[in-house]
Design an enzyme around this catalytic site. Sequence first.
Site, short mmCIF file in Angstrom:
data_model
loop_
_atom_site.label_atom_id
_atom_site.label_comp_id
_atom_site.label_asym_id
_atom_site.label_seq_id
_atom_site.Cartn_x
_atom_site.Cartn_y
_atom_site.Cartn_z
N HIS A 158 0.83 -1.21 0.00
CA HIS A 158 0.00 0.00 0.00
C HIS A 158 0.87 1.26 0.00
O HIS A 158 1.86 1.33 0.75
CB HIS A 158 -0.88 0.05 1.24
CG HIS A 158 -2.05 -0.89 1.21
ND1 HIS A 158 -3.21 -0.66 1.89
CD2 HIS A 158 -2.23 -2.08 0.57
CE1 HIS A 158 -4.07 -1.66 1.69
NE2 HIS A 158 -3.49 -2.54 0.89
N ASN A 191 -4.75 -14.06 -2.32
CA ASN A 191 -5.07 -13.37 -3.58
C ASN A 191 -4.44 -14.05 -4.80
O ASN A 191 -3.75 -13.41 -5.61
CB ASN A 191 -4.65 -11.89 -3.53
CG ASN A 191 -5.54 -11.06 -2.63
OD1 ASN A 191 -5.08 -10.52 -1.63
ND2 ASN A 191 -6.81 -10.96 -2.95
N TYR A 222 -8.65 -7.81 10.34
CA TYR A 222 -7.98 -8.04 9.05
C TYR A 222 -6.47 -7.82 9.24
O TYR A 222 -6.01 -6.68 9.34
CB TYR A 222 -8.55 -7.05 8.03
CG TYR A 222 -8.35 -7.44 6.58
CD1 TYR A 222 -7.36 -8.32 6.18
CD2 TYR A 222 -9.18 -6.91 5.60
CE1 TYR A 222 -7.20 -8.67 4.86
CE2 TYR A 222 -9.03 -7.25 4.27
CZ TYR A 222 -8.04 -8.13 3.90
OH TYR A 222 -7.88 -8.46 2.58
N LYS A 226 -4.07 -11.61 5.45
CA LYS A 226 -3.78 -11.38 4.03
C LYS A 226 -2.45 -12.06 3.71
O LYS A 226 -1.41 -11.72 4.29
CB LYS A 226 -3.70 -9.87 3.79
CG LYS A 226 -3.21 -9.42 2.45
CD LYS A 226 -4.07 -9.90 1.30
CE LYS A 226 -5.52 -9.50 1.44
NZ LYS A 226 -6.39 -10.09 0.39
N HIS A 283 -11.16 -2.94 6.40
CA HIS A 283 -9.83 -2.35 6.60
C HIS A 283 -9.89 -1.22 7.64
O HIS A 283 -8.88 -0.57 7.90
CB HIS A 283 -9.31 -1.73 5.29
CG HIS A 283 -8.79 -2.70 4.28
ND1 HIS A 283 -9.53 -3.72 3.76
CD2 HIS A 283 -7.58 -2.77 3.64
CE1 HIS A 283 -8.81 -4.39 2.87
NE2 HIS A 283 -7.63 -3.84 2.78
N ARG A 319 -4.43 3.79 -7.21
CA ARG A 319 -3.79 2.81 -6.36
C ARG A 319 -2.76 2.07 -7.20
O ARG A 319 -3.07 1.60 -8.29
CB ARG A 319 -4.84 1.83 -5.81
CG ARG A 319 -4.23 0.82 -4.89
CD ARG A 319 -5.26 -0.08 -4.23
NE ARG A 319 -4.57 -1.23 -3.65
CZ ARG A 319 -5.16 -2.23 -3.03
NH1 ARG A 319 -6.47 -2.22 -2.90
NH2 ARG A 319 -4.45 -3.22 -2.55
N ASN A 363 -13.33 -13.30 -3.65
CA ASN A 363 -13.74 -11.99 -4.13
C ASN A 363 -12.94 -11.65 -5.39
O ASN A 363 -12.82 -10.49 -5.78
CB ASN A 363 -13.52 -10.89 -3.08
CG ASN A 363 -12.08 -10.70 -2.70
OD1 ASN A 363 -11.58 -11.38 -1.81
ND2 ASN A 363 -11.38 -9.80 -3.39
N HIS A 419 -16.44 -8.50 1.40
CA HIS A 419 -15.09 -8.05 1.07
C HIS A 419 -14.88 -6.59 1.44
O HIS A 419 -15.83 -5.81 1.51
CB HIS A 419 -14.89 -8.25 -0.44
CG HIS A 419 -13.68 -7.58 -0.99
ND1 HIS A 419 -13.72 -6.42 -1.73
CD2 HIS A 419 -12.37 -7.92 -0.92
CE1 HIS A 419 -12.50 -6.08 -2.09
NE2 HIS A 419 -11.66 -6.97 -1.62
O1 GKR Z 1 -5.91 -3.98 0.59
O2 GKR Z 1 -4.12 -5.09 0.09
C1 GKR Z 1 -5.33 -5.01 0.21
C2 GKR Z 1 -6.18 -6.23 -0.08
O3 GKR Z 1 -5.40 -7.24 -0.59
C3 GKR Z 1 -7.30 -5.88 -1.01
O4 GKR Z 1 -6.81 -5.21 -2.13
C4 GKR Z 1 -8.09 -7.06 -1.45
O5 GKR Z 1 -9.00 -6.65 -2.43
O6 GKR Z 1 -8.89 -7.22 0.80
C5 GKR Z 1 -8.97 -7.66 -0.44
C6 GKR Z 1 -9.23 -9.15 -0.57
O7 GKR Z 1 -9.88 -9.69 0.29
O8 GKR Z 1 -8.83 -9.75 -1.56
MG MG Z 2 -9.91 -11.59 -0.77
#
Ligand code: GKR
Ligand code: MG
Length: 420
Positions: free
Chosen positions: A27, A221, A147, A191, A347, A400, A267, A318
């Site tokens: 980020h 992800n 989270y 994450k 978040h 972003r 998601n 999400h």
């Molecule tokens: O904010 O870095 C992040 C997350 O990885 C986000 O971009 C994801 O879209 O939170 C999200 C997810 O559940 O995949």
């Molecule tokens: Mg996700």
Amino acid sequence: MSSRISRVVVTPVAFADPPLLNVVGVHQPYALRAMVEVHTDAGSLGLGETYAGELHLERLRAVGQALGGHDPYDLNGLRRVVVETLGRETGGGSDSVGGMLAIDSAVDQVFSPFEVACLDLQGRETGRPVSDLLGGAVRDRVPFSGYLFYKWGAHPGQDADEWGEALTPEQVVAQARRMVDGWGFGSLKLKGGVLPPDQECEAVEALADAFPGVPLRLDPNCGWTVETSLQVADRLGGVLEYLEDPTLGIDRMAQVRARTSLPLATNMCVIAFDHVPPAVREGAVDVILSDHHLWGGLRRSTLLAGICDTFGLRLSMHSNSHLGVSLAAMTHLAAATPNLTYACDTHYPWKTEDVVLPGVLEFVDGSVPVPTGAGLGVELDRDALGRLHDQYLSSGIRARADTAYMQTVQPDFTPNTLRW
Ligand code: GKR
Ligand code: MG
């Protein structure tokens, strides 16, 4: 005659964001959001919140202009205006969440904040909370999950933030402790997609030891291949309530799901209505994470809930980095969705600034009590809005860009999708 939309104001804002790591990078020092205000000639106001990439802002402003004279109770007409304004253009969604998502159409994303704002406005005019307009709250508080993120201790060149570094299992547990002590969360999501899967499994196992009985989730992800996803599912099968997006695409997810009983959530491979039939046909997922910013607003998210119910899919929610208007909308939606039985993602604890006046949104034992005031129940803090807009202007950030930011520190970095 009923009131008509007289003015739409779209304000991009930037708010401080810690260096949270993910599969595509890290980020940036500021996260972006756009605040959408819908005003009527009768003096009513409604609020929405959405992404703030430049193309998205352009589209929001174009729709805002086209809405002059529109009836704020005519949400089907509102969608028509969005479709007509965007024309035949499909050209990819407005915001691909830092490059994680491939989005075909911008209509749902652009429609969403206007729909939320119109529902807020309707609620304010009728004296009813938005959850009532969505069919009525079935719960008076909405549980959220803590989270957790791998993270650096500081953005390059800045002082350490209050959370500190989290790169080891011990540091992840310490972060979780802070989340649980501070907000009362009763479930935790890590994450992943940042470190080799063995290390991420160790972190989840450390969380399971430190928080016995607390439901856990891991979301890399799409960082893993099918084989790796299966190894992780095997190792963490008794520990996770679900594994989120271990691998890329409906086909691969289905291959994983065919060989494990661990529930899979997404998601990423089901992010629009036309992804649901193939996902159901292939048995790719057990849980869909809804997101009203992406799925076309609050009413279409309740439609998604109905579809999930019909096909025996479960529902979670999400989150991306967001502010209070979104948290209020998420809370009303979850309150009015009977089959949303998992704790929602948010978040919210990661942000230190907001555009809404304090006092309405609070976490009690990991849940947000559903606001009972008219509409969304939150009011803009105009001073804060101005300050965060100035911050947007001076930050120079216009999209972003987790990968590009990561490459300023680690020039050879490429996204970890399917890396392990
Ligand atoms: O904010 O870095 C992040 C997350 O990885 C986000 O971009 C994801 O879209 O939170 C999200 C997810 O559940 O995949
Ligand atoms: Mg996700």
